[in-house]
Design a protein around this motif. Structure first.
Motif, mmCIF file in Angstrom:
data_model
loop_
_atom_site.group_PDB
_atom_site.id
_atom_site.type_symbol
_atom_site.label_atom_id
_atom_site.label_comp_id
_atom_site.label_asym_id
_atom_site.label_seq_id
_atom_site.Cartn_x
_atom_site.Cartn_y
_atom_site.Cartn_z
ATOM 1 N N THR A 1 0.829 -1.205 0.000
ATOM 2 C CA THR A 1 0.000 0.000 0.000
ATOM 3 C C THR A 1 0.866 1.259 0.000
ATOM 4 O O THR A 1 0.578 2.238 -0.712
ATOM 5 N N LYS A 2 1.949 1.240 0.776
ATOM 6 C CA LYS A 2 2.848 2.394 0.862
ATOM 7 C C LYS A 2 3.480 2.702 -0.498
ATOM 8 O O LYS A 2 3.575 3.865 -0.901
ATOM 9 N N HIS A 3 3.895 1.659 -1.229
ATOM 10 C CA HIS A 3 4.502 1.861 -2.547
ATOM 11 C C HIS A 3 3.482 2.433 -3.536
ATOM 12 O O HIS A 3 3.818 3.315 -4.339
ATOM 13 N N ILE A 4 2.256 1.937 -3.483
ATOM 14 C CA ILE A 4 1.222 2.443 -4.398
ATOM 15 C C ILE A 4 0.897 3.899 -4.077
ATOM 16 O O ILE A 4 0.759 4.745 -4.988
ATOM 17 N N GLN A 5 0.805 4.202 -2.806
ATOM 18 C CA GLN A 5 0.523 5.586 -2.402
ATOM 19 C C GLN A 5 1.655 6.515 -2.839
ATOM 20 O O GLN A 5 1.403 7.667 -3.224
ATOM 21 N N SER A 6 2.885 6.026 -2.794
ATOM 22 C CA SER A 6 4.030 6.825 -3.234
ATOM 23 C C SER A 6 3.913 7.175 -4.712
ATOM 24 O O SER A 6 4.172 8.315 -5.114
ATOM 25 N N LEU A 7 3.495 6.190 -5.541
ATOM 26 C CA LEU A 7 3.321 6.440 -6.978
ATOM 27 C C LEU A 7 2.161 7.405 -7.219
ATOM 28 O O LEU A 7 2.239 8.295 -8.073
ATOM 29 N N GLU A 8 1.081 7.225 -6.484
ATOM 30 C CA GLU A 8 -0.088 8.091 -6.659
ATOM 31 C C GLU A 8 0.250 9.534 -6.273
ATOM 32 O O GLU A 8 -0.213 10.487 -6.912
ATOM 33 N N LYS A 9 1.087 9.683 -5.255
ATOM 34 C CA LYS A 9 1.523 11.019 -4.844
ATOM 35 C C LYS A 9 2.431 11.622 -5.919
ATOM 36 O O LYS A 9 2.324 12.815 -6.239
ATOM 37 N N HIS A 10 3.307 10.782 -6.493
ATOM 38 C CA HIS A 10 4.231 11.262 -7.523
ATOM 39 C C HIS A 10 3.478 11.716 -8.781
ATOM 40 O O HIS A 10 3.765 12.790 -9.330
#
Length: 302
Positions: free
Chosen positions: A33-42
């Motif tokens: 979830t943290k990795h996906i949120q990082s991409l969505e933020k980027h």
């Protein structure tokens, strides 16, 4: 180069499951979830729509998946092409091969060993599923190369012949069927038979052969269906049913007398195995190295 977060995204997008991605990547679901949120933020977009326990890609997620698929393939080829310049045997890269059960258990292991000895820095991964699901994995870019029974009419896949195999009727040495010198195809409607599951290449070969004898698979007296060659073989060792199994898978049991090959005049079950590649990837250098070695290995066996 793609980031690890992009690799995480690929697994979630391919399987549409955070838990499945965590299982494949050996990391926790919160980490996924943290990795996906990082991409969505980027990218400043939502990549997945979450509805209860199910997830689906947003339009932005589908665009990203398309580019990640291309990027993964380019990255794989780039690493191989650069590292092979000084010494092909020391080239780096990866190959994910998808095969049906018979191939993965009885054909590929010695080929993997020979390939690894010749190209020790190329990472090898074997995915074992039934023929139907292997084709899906190839089209979904989960695997780089596939080997399965028969050919399909899908135009997005290129087929190349590999080798042939025979499927034979067998039973336990303790079965009363052993006493029968010959079994007429029509008798299969009354004899207890155990079969492989739907989607299995073995079942497809048996079905096609029976049709030539004017018998439908629906006419067969079967109440037992097992997923996997080994499951069916182990069942037959302890039961009295007849079953159809690849000759390669029961060679040892036939030799030591645990299983007996039965005779059904007029019923010949042969099938061909093919390498499968997505159209456009036929020139993939790692795929071609593997195909060449595997074909050469089994030609020497003939």
């Amino acid at each position: 180069m793609l980031s690890y977060s992009h690799e995480v995204f690929f697994e979630v997008a391919t399987h549409l499951s955070f838990s499945k991605a965590a299982e494949i990547l050996y990391i926790s679901q919160p980490a996924i979830t943290k990795h996906i949120q990082s991409l969505e933020k980027h990218y400043k977009v939502s990549l997945f729509e979450r509805k209860g326990n199910s997830v689906s890609l947003t339009s932005e997620g589908r665009i990203l998946l398309e580019y990640v698929v291309q990027g993964r393939e380019l990255q794989r080829q780039l690493e191989f092409d650069i590292t092979k310049q000084k010494n092909l045997q020391q080239a780096k890269g990866s190959l994910t091969l998808g095969t049906s059960t018979t191939i993965s258990l009885y054909v590929i292991p010695p080929v993997f060993s020979a390939f690894h000895q010749q190209y020790p820095n190329i990472e090898l991964k074997l995915v074992n599923r039934n023929s139907e699901n292997i084709l899906k994995a190839l089209l979904d870019h989960e695997i780089d190369l596939a080997i399965t029974e028969g050919r399909n009419t899908i135009t997005s896949v290129k087929y190349q012949f590999f080798l042939t195999d025979e499927v034979i009727p067998v039973c336990s040495a303790k079965s009363e069927l052993v006493k029968k010198k010959n079994i007429a195809p029509e008798e299969l409607k009354t004899i207890p038979v155990a079969l492989r599951e739907r989607g299995s290449g073995t079942l497809a070969a048996v079905t096609e052969a029976l049709q030539k004898c004017k018998i439908s698979i629906a006419d067969i007296k079967h109440k037992i269906v097992l997923g996997g060659t080994e499951a069916l073989k182990n069942f037959l060792l302890d039961d009295v049913c007849l079953g159809f199994l690849p000759l390669r898978s029961v060679a040892r049991q036939l030799k030591n007398g645990e299983l007996v090959r039965l005779s059904i005049p007029g019923l010949q079950i042969h099938r061909a195995f093919y390498f499968m590649q997505r159209r456009g990837s036929e020139t993939d250098r790692i795929n071609q190295l593997f195909i060449k070695l595997a074909t050469s290995y089994y030609n020497k066996k003939l």
